[in-house]
Design an enzyme around this catalytic site. Structure first.
Site, mmCIF file in Angstrom:
data_model
loop_
_atom_site.group_PDB
_atom_site.id
_atom_site.type_symbol
_atom_site.label_atom_id
_atom_site.label_comp_id
_atom_site.label_asym_id
_atom_site.label_seq_id
_atom_site.Cartn_x
_atom_site.Cartn_y
_atom_site.Cartn_z
ATOM 1 N N GLU A 5 0.836 -1.206 0.000
ATOM 2 C CA GLU A 5 0.000 0.000 0.000
ATOM 3 C C GLU A 5 0.868 1.252 0.000
ATOM 4 O OE1 GLU A 5 -3.013 0.274 3.039
ATOM 5 O OE2 GLU A 5 -3.946 1.982 2.023
ATOM 6 N N HIS A 19 -8.207 1.208 -2.388
ATOM 7 C CA HIS A 19 -8.942 1.723 -1.225
ATOM 8 C C HIS A 19 -9.586 3.068 -1.555
ATOM 9 C CE1 HIS A 19 -6.770 -0.628 2.248
ATOM 10 N NE2 HIS A 19 -7.729 -1.330 1.655
ATOM 11 N N ASP A 72 -4.629 4.080 -2.489
ATOM 12 C CA ASP A 72 -5.681 4.516 -1.574
ATOM 13 C C ASP A 72 -5.904 6.011 -1.826
ATOM 14 O OD1 ASP A 72 -6.818 5.739 0.762
ATOM 15 O OD2 ASP A 72 -6.287 3.991 1.960
ATOM 16 N N GLU A 83 -12.577 2.650 3.237
ATOM 17 C CA GLU A 83 -11.918 2.544 4.544
ATOM 18 C C GLU A 83 -12.227 3.815 5.335
ATOM 19 O OE1 GLU A 83 -7.459 0.800 5.457
ATOM 20 O OE2 GLU A 83 -7.707 2.349 3.988
HETATM 21 MN MN MN Z 1 -5.822 2.206 2.906
#
Ligand code: MN
Length: 290
Positions: free
Chosen positions: A153, A212, A186, A247
């Site tokens: 990530e 995300h 993300d 998230e």
């Molecule tokens: Mn994340």
């Protein structure tokens, strides 16, 4: 696009460890296809506990994905060889556990620690990257054996120092050179570090393994100013078929509030379930137009 859409369980919890079974029917009822859960908790569960969760997900028709930020004792970039070895062993246990669950996706800060800062007066992060790549090259074998994707990530500078942009993540996964090591982008972190959302997504391209969703202040998609048409458009352009899990974090308190730095109530008096349901619909409606 008809990507599966999910949500992270910790939206509802104050602690990282939780009984995920309770959330399986809830997320289904709210319109999600996926429940994302803590990979570390799964690794520590007994076989019986894992079977109970697997059965609940199967019967509800909910897919499970897995996420974790490794603590310092498992830091793959550590200068201490024993720490790196613990990290490799922990990732191996997680890959085996996720494999047992017939799971496919692990993402998060699995290449170092969360949070993670460079030691003071060190300005060259290459030795840390070198150690992380070497350890990940070893750990990813367990992912290959279990048919699991390890998705590194990309996060903002205030949480980690090794992979802050899609470009850095591409260089990392090219060095690991396994079809089971891919990238997790993300939108919350991209908003801080990337020049544009679309360019970052195109840079990741076929190496994007997980995604995300979150607004700039981590409220659920559709309650902020992120350019969702640009983001979903770019995901369509690269032919992204993978999962998208939101998230959101809106409630202060507990381990989760502390670790995510939630210092005010972001709900604006709205009900958490209603907000999750609205956001799932927002994402699916956007995807349906592409
Ligand atoms: Mn994340």
């Amino acid at each position: 696009m008809n990507n599966k859409v999910g949500i992270y369980y910790a939206y509802w919890t104050r602690n990282w460890d939780a009984d995920f079974v309770d959330f399986v029917p809830l997320v289904k009822r709210l319109g999600f296809d996926i429940l994302e859960v803590n990979g570390g908790t799964i690794a520590r569960m007994s076989i019986k506990e894992r079977e109970r969760l697997k059965a609940a997900a199967l019967s509800a028709g909910v897919e499970l994905t897995y996420c974790i930020g490794l603590t310092r004792e498992y830091d793959l970039a550590s200068e201490d060889a024993a720490t790196r070895q613990r990290g490799v062993e922990f990732l191996t246990r997680m890959a085996d556990a996720i494999g047992d669950m017939d799971g496919k996706i692990l993402g998060g800060i699995i290449y170092s620690s969360w949070p993670g800062k460079m030691p003071q007066d060190v300005t060259d992060k290459r030795p840390f990257l070198d150690r992380s790549v070497a350890a990940m090259t070893e750990a990813v074998k367990a992912a290959e054996d279990n048919g699991v994707l390890f998705n590194v990530e990309v996060v903002n500078r205030f949480e980690q120092y090794l992979l802050n942009t899609a470009q850095e993540a591409v260089a990392y996964v090219e060095r690991v050179n396994s079809p089971n090591c891919k990238i997790l982008l993300d939108t919350f972190h991209m908003n801080i570090e990337e020049e544009t959302f679309a360019d970052a997504i195109r840079t990741a391209g076929s190496r994007l393994g997980h995604f995300h969703l979150g607004e700039a202040n981590r409220r659920p998609p559709g309650r902020g100013r992120l350019p969702w048409d640009e983001i979903f458009g770019a995901l369509g352009d690269i032919g992204y078929k993978g999962a998208m899990t939101m998230e959101p974090f809106m409630v202060p308190g507990g381990e989760v509030g502390r670790d995510i730095s939630v210092y005010r109530d972001l709900t604006n008096g709205l009900d958490l379930d209603d907000e999750a349901e609205r956001s799932a619909k927002f994402v699916k409606d956007k995807l349906a137009t592409l």
